[in-house]
Design a protein around this motif. Sequence first.
Motif, PDB file in Angstrom:
ATOM      1  N   ARG A 118      66.140   6.376  82.926  1.00  0.00           N
ATOM      2  CA  ARG A 118      65.769   4.998  83.235  1.00  0.00           C
ATOM      3  C   ARG A 118      66.904   4.343  83.994  1.00  0.00           C
ATOM      4  O   ARG A 118      68.075   4.636  83.759  1.00  0.00           O
ATOM      5  CB  ARG A 118      65.488   4.231  81.937  1.00  0.00           C
ATOM      6  CG  ARG A 118      64.916   2.832  82.119  1.00  0.00           C
ATOM      7  CD  ARG A 118      64.730   2.182  80.769  1.00  0.00           C
ATOM      8  NE  ARG A 118      64.286   0.799  80.886  1.00  0.00           N
ATOM      9  CZ  ARG A 118      64.341  -0.088  79.896  1.00  0.00           C
ATOM     10  NH1 ARG A 118      64.797   0.265  78.718  1.00  0.00           N
ATOM     11  NH2 ARG A 118      63.924  -1.329  80.085  1.00  0.00           N
ATOM     12  N   ARG A 119      66.554   3.450  84.912  1.00  0.00           N
ATOM     13  CA  ARG A 119      67.555   2.699  85.684  1.00  0.00           C
ATOM     14  C   ARG A 119      67.270   1.214  85.522  1.00  0.00           C
ATOM     15  O   ARG A 119      66.138   0.768  85.662  1.00  0.00           O
ATOM     16  CB  ARG A 119      67.486   3.098  87.157  1.00  0.00           C
ATOM     17  CG  ARG A 119      68.334   2.242  88.088  1.00  0.00           C
ATOM     18  CD  ARG A 119      68.132   2.687  89.531  1.00  0.00           C
ATOM     19  NE  ARG A 119      68.714   1.751  90.461  1.00  0.00           N
ATOM     20  CZ  ARG A 119      68.109   0.661  90.921  1.00  0.00           C
ATOM     21  NH1 ARG A 119      66.876   0.372  90.521  1.00  0.00           N
ATOM     22  NH2 ARG A 119      68.706  -0.156  91.757  1.00  0.00           N
TER      23      ARG A 119
ATOM     24  N   LEU B 161      72.346   3.177  83.902  1.00  0.00           N
ATOM     25  CA  LEU B 161      71.560   4.401  83.968  1.00  0.00           C
ATOM     26  C   LEU B 161      71.534   5.032  82.583  1.00  0.00           C
ATOM     27  O   LEU B 161      72.586   5.183  81.946  1.00  0.00           O
ATOM     28  CB  LEU B 161      72.162   5.400  84.963  1.00  0.00           C
ATOM     29  CG  LEU B 161      72.385   4.946  86.402  1.00  0.00           C
ATOM     30  CD1 LEU B 161      73.045   6.062  87.203  1.00  0.00           C
ATOM     31  CD2 LEU B 161      71.078   4.520  87.051  1.00  0.00           C
ATOM     32  N   ASP B 162      70.348   5.385  82.119  1.00  0.00           N
ATOM     33  CA  ASP B 162      70.227   6.193  80.910  1.00  0.00           C
ATOM     34  C   ASP B 162      70.130   7.641  81.356  1.00  0.00           C
ATOM     35  O   ASP B 162      69.139   8.048  81.977  1.00  0.00           O
ATOM     36  CB  ASP B 162      68.992   5.798  80.110  1.00  0.00           C
ATOM     37  CG  ASP B 162      69.125   4.415  79.493  1.00  0.00           C
ATOM     38  OD1 ASP B 162      70.270   3.971  79.304  1.00  0.00           O
ATOM     39  OD2 ASP B 162      68.093   3.789  79.215  1.00  0.00           O
ATOM     40  N   LEU B 163      71.167   8.406  81.063  1.00  0.00           N
ATOM     41  CA  LEU B 163      71.229   9.801  81.509  1.00  0.00           C
ATOM     42  C   LEU B 163      70.753  10.707  80.374  1.00  0.00           C
ATOM     43  O   LEU B 163      71.183  10.560  79.220  1.00  0.00           O
ATOM     44  CB  LEU B 163      72.664  10.154  81.911  1.00  0.00           C
ATOM     45  CG  LEU B 163      72.849  11.383  82.792  1.00  0.00           C
ATOM     46  CD1 LEU B 163      72.146  11.199  84.120  1.00  0.00           C
ATOM     47  CD2 LEU B 163      74.328  11.660  83.012  1.00  0.00           C
ATOM     48  N   ARG B 164      69.864  11.644  80.698  1.00  0.00           N
ATOM     49  CA  ARG B 164      69.201  12.463  79.690  1.00  0.00           C
ATOM     50  C   ARG B 164      69.359  13.948  79.972  1.00  0.00           C
ATOM     51  O   ARG B 164      69.291  14.394  81.117  1.00  0.00           O
ATOM     52  CB  ARG B 164      67.705  12.127  79.686  1.00  0.00           C
ATOM     53  CG  ARG B 164      66.882  12.849  78.632  1.00  0.00           C
ATOM     54  CD  ARG B 164      65.384  12.668  78.877  1.00  0.00           C
ATOM     55  NE  ARG B 164      64.883  13.601  79.884  1.00  0.00           N
ATOM     56  CZ  ARG B 164      64.324  13.236  81.035  1.00  0.00           C
ATOM     57  NH1 ARG B 164      64.187  11.958  81.336  1.00  0.00           N
ATOM     58  NH2 ARG B 164      63.896  14.145  81.883  1.00  0.00           N
TER      59      ARG B 164
ATOM     60  N   SER C 193      64.048   7.336  88.653  1.00  0.00           N
ATOM     61  CA  SER C 193      63.752   8.175  87.497  1.00  0.00           C
ATOM     62  C   SER C 193      63.590   9.640  87.894  1.00  0.00           C
ATOM     63  O   SER C 193      62.995   9.946  88.933  1.00  0.00           O
ATOM     64  CB  SER C 193      62.473   7.693  86.799  1.00  0.00           C
ATOM     65  OG  SER C 193      62.655   6.417  86.248  1.00  0.00           O
ATOM     66  N   GLU C 194      64.161  10.503  87.073  1.00  0.00           N
ATOM     67  CA  GLU C 194      64.099  11.960  87.208  1.00  0.00           C
ATOM     68  C   GLU C 194      64.990  12.507  88.315  1.00  0.00           C
ATOM     69  O   GLU C 194      64.966  13.713  88.577  1.00  0.00           O
ATOM     70  CB  GLU C 194      62.667  12.466  87.372  1.00  0.00           C
ATOM     71  CG  GLU C 194      61.797  12.212  86.153  1.00  0.00           C
ATOM     72  CD  GLU C 194      62.407  12.704  84.858  1.00  0.00           C
ATOM     73  OE1 GLU C 194      62.704  13.898  84.746  1.00  0.00           O
ATOM     74  OE2 GLU C 194      62.611  11.873  83.939  1.00  0.00           O
ATOM     75  N   TYR C 195      65.777  11.662  88.981  1.00  0.00           N
ATOM     76  CA  TYR C 195      66.832  12.199  89.841  1.00  0.00           C
ATOM     77  C   TYR C 195      67.808  12.968  88.947  1.00  0.00           C
ATOM     78  O   TYR C 195      68.065  12.576  87.804  1.00  0.00           O
ATOM     79  CB  TYR C 195      67.585  11.077  90.549  1.00  0.00           C
ATOM     80  CG  TYR C 195      66.977  10.599  91.847  1.00  0.00           C
ATOM     81  CD1 TYR C 195      65.603  10.438  91.999  1.00  0.00           C
ATOM     82  CD2 TYR C 195      67.785  10.288  92.942  1.00  0.00           C
ATOM     83  CE1 TYR C 195      65.053   9.994  93.191  1.00  0.00           C
ATOM     84  CE2 TYR C 195      67.244   9.836  94.140  1.00  0.00           C
ATOM     85  CZ  TYR C 195      65.880   9.689  94.260  1.00  0.00           C
ATOM     86  OH  TYR C 195      65.332   9.246  95.437  1.00  0.00           O
TER      87      TYR C 195
END
Length: 237
Positions: A32-33, A42-45, A72-74
């Motif tokens: 999520r950005r 940025l929520d990095l997963r 998202s998904e970058y």
Amino acid sequence: MAFEVHFRSATCGELTAKDIDREVTLSGWVNRRRDHGGLIFLDLRDRYGLTQVICDPERSREAHQIASEVRSEYVVQVKGLVKRRLPGTENTQLPTGEIEIVAQSIEILNHSRTTPFPINSDAIQVDEPLRLKYRYLDLRRPHMRDNIILRHRIVKEMRDYLDERGFLEIETPILMKSTPEGARDYLVPSRLYEGEFYALPQSPQQLKQLLMVAGLDRYFQIARCFSRRGPACRPSA
């Protein structure tokens, strides 16, 4: 858990308050950005969890500029310092909820088009044909990841339990020559012998008897089931 620093020095699920002021490298998907009109979050997963990254133009204008481009998904790599979140902004639902990464640099490793269904939420029901068409995306979703992890842990418990009691895990053949047992065969055509087929064993007791005669009196097998019922464990003693 150690990783090569050039890719990542930690996962997105392991950093806590004890890592404050540590310089780290994280790699993962942008879950999520959020643009707060100056600061970008940025929520990095990755499969291990979620870590919040804060991009401040006063600390790194270049990182902030790249963060404004990602979606998202970058897939990105972030280098920065672990800092404690401001009081009142902690997320008690996350193991990493006490900290955030202050980005010093961000590199886009891979771009992403808009996905055919949401990856970061299970709230929306997705038709199974669409999920199977984009299986590589479906497997990133939280409930699919959790199901895979749960299955791993269940099978591990089974293996540990039986191993402690002297059982050996032995794989018997999945395909063999068809035998006339009366049941309907699950057939697989042979590539080398035209017109010939392999079948799932209808008399697996023959394989068990071979093991018994060989003196392997305690064994088990996690059977591969060619149906929607899932795996089965068949101990023998």
